[in-house]
Design an enzyme around this catalytic site. Sequence first.
Site, mmCIF file in Angstrom:
data_model
loop_
_atom_site.group_PDB
_atom_site.id
_atom_site.type_symbol
_atom_site.label_atom_id
_atom_site.label_comp_id
_atom_site.label_asym_id
_atom_site.label_seq_id
_atom_site.Cartn_x
_atom_site.Cartn_y
_atom_site.Cartn_z
ATOM 1 C CG HIS A 1 -50.405 -45.751 -61.964
ATOM 2 N ND1 HIS A 1 -49.213 -46.248 -62.434
ATOM 3 C CD2 HIS A 1 -50.655 -46.387 -60.804
ATOM 4 C CE1 HIS A 1 -48.768 -47.155 -61.593
ATOM 5 N NE2 HIS A 1 -49.619 -47.266 -60.604
ATOM 6 C CD GLU B 1 -48.863 -44.098 -65.454
ATOM 7 O OE1 GLU B 1 -48.965 -43.109 -64.693
ATOM 8 O OE2 GLU B 1 -48.594 -45.245 -65.015
ATOM 9 C CB CYS C 1 -46.941 -45.940 -58.382
ATOM 10 S SG CYS C 1 -47.968 -46.960 -57.316
ATOM 11 C CG LEU D 1 -50.396 -58.627 -87.929
ATOM 12 C CD1 LEU D 1 -51.421 -59.262 -88.860
ATOM 13 C CD2 LEU D 1 -49.178 -58.199 -88.744
ATOM 14 N N GLY D 2 -51.124 -55.185 -84.660
ATOM 15 C CA GLY D 2 -51.707 -53.905 -84.244
ATOM 16 C C GLY D 2 -53.214 -53.854 -84.376
ATOM 17 C CE1 TYR E 1 -38.263 -57.227 -68.666
ATOM 18 C CE2 TYR E 1 -38.395 -58.528 -66.664
ATOM 19 C CZ TYR E 1 -37.801 -57.524 -67.402
ATOM 20 O OH TYR E 1 -36.765 -56.820 -66.875
#
Length: 553
Positions: free
Chosen positions: A509, A511, A383, A16-17, A55
């Site tokens: 990384h 990001e 990476c 639901l966030g 995943y």
Amino acid sequence: MATKYIFVTGGVTSSLGKGIISASLAKLLQARGFRVTIQKFDPYINVDPGTLNPYEHGECYVTDDGAETDLDLGHYERFLNIPTSQANNVTTGKIYQEVITKEREGAYLGKTVQVIPHITDEIKRRIQLLGNTGNYELIITEIGGTVGDIESLPYIEAVRQLKWELGNSNCLVIHLTLIPYLKSAKELKTKPTQHSVKELLENGVQPDILVCRTEHHLNMELKRKIALFCNVTANAVIESIDAETIYDVPLLMLKENLDKTVLSKLKLRSGDEPDLDKWKEFLGKLKNPTSDVKIGLIGKYVELADAYKSIREAFIHAGTVNECHVEVISIHSEHIDSQNVHQMMCGLNGILVAPGFGPRGIEGKVTAIKYARENNMPFFGICLGMQCAVVEFARNVLGWEDANSTEMSADTNYPVIDMMEDQKKVAMKGGTMRLGAYECHIQKNTKTSQAYQLLNISERHRHRYEFNNQFLNAFEEAGFLPVGINPESNLVEIMELKKHPWFIGVQYHPELKSTVDNPHPLFIKFIQAALEDRRRKENSPAAALEEHLAIYQ
Ligand code: GLN
């Protein structure tokens, strides 16, 4: 002021966030001048998500202090622009590990060690760790999972106890639920919310505020009905309608007065309206781009958008700076080969080759990088993406045909990427990589130094393999330059190709450090290079390569 605690639980369904609602509320409170942080408690038994497959759980987010954490911590940092740490993500595995270690040490001698009180005490201790530092006035704690799950029970019990111990003005529970819309009945349904609140009540917790996820607006009548059946005030039923972007949510919550309701229930003065000018400016640009580019995101977990969450968000931040819509096209690295690579790449303005582990999909990544290098297409390797660029260059420019990373081929003649020396003796898998923030010194007059406008930076890491310095000279002589080095270990952090419009690989990384307030410089420059690529393709195919070479003196 003593620290006050806000808990966010979830009901009816997962996804639901809660992370976005927590981050949005925190943003509003921060914008009102409060010192606030967010932490996440996950009910699974892994000690941290570092050992989980993307995943299973999406991206693993790494903090400055080297914690491998849940991806929601990325949202917290992107919204609040303050770093999180080891203390911001706790799992059932961590809780039990601590209690069992203490039991072995004899800390509970003579006693039976039980979920209540020993596990719940440890949960309560962890919940209050950041509060006890004195650095925060408000702590938002997101409880992972869904109310009703067996594994969430000790957490709900700990919340119940804390609410009782600290009092209602110091402890508040926000329950996030779903109000489904039944198409055939053309109606919004409140029953699942009522049931979910009942579930919480059975565990002794009365939620103070309900945030209701919905596809359609909730009218006053519906809000009153929910309030009546769930024992909350009508102003405590907050609509959370589906948003165009997650970055809209703080403003949507502001409109619904979530922050004011929280502050009044915690007996805090709300003071001036929150200062959200910068946020609104960001949103304005995000929604009104003047150009667009297509970027290929090449990875092997592309089926699951959350697997590269921070990369996707960093593109949104960097695109906004450039007033450019970045269309990210997911490309499965296992689907790329030398026959179809042109067809797959020719419509793009740049490629980002993603991080990853293990040999699956490696050859596709190498093939895509060769195409980008030979066709002056902007390339950004992160990476494993950088490591693949090194392998590609070794094979196709230096002529070392079987060059590889020893992660993929242990008996290669050219181990251009090899396991870091101190990793060779590591047997345990969890939390043992080179993790967290490390310094990097950048060479002057390079594209990277121009991007950062700094020569000493710190970036976050998560890897076991490194550029093999034994081969450094050959790369340098051929024009693939190690322009960023860790000053202590001499590890190569950044590789930059000289004769190319924009070809950069980083071992770290970037990001993970891109936020709304602070978009990452390398992503900004990569998007600029993609915009130039687009112009070049549209205007003159004879690329002005000389221009790019000038910066190297
Ligand atoms: N598998 C590589 C290593 O461990 C790259 C890791 C990554 O991309 N995060 O070094």
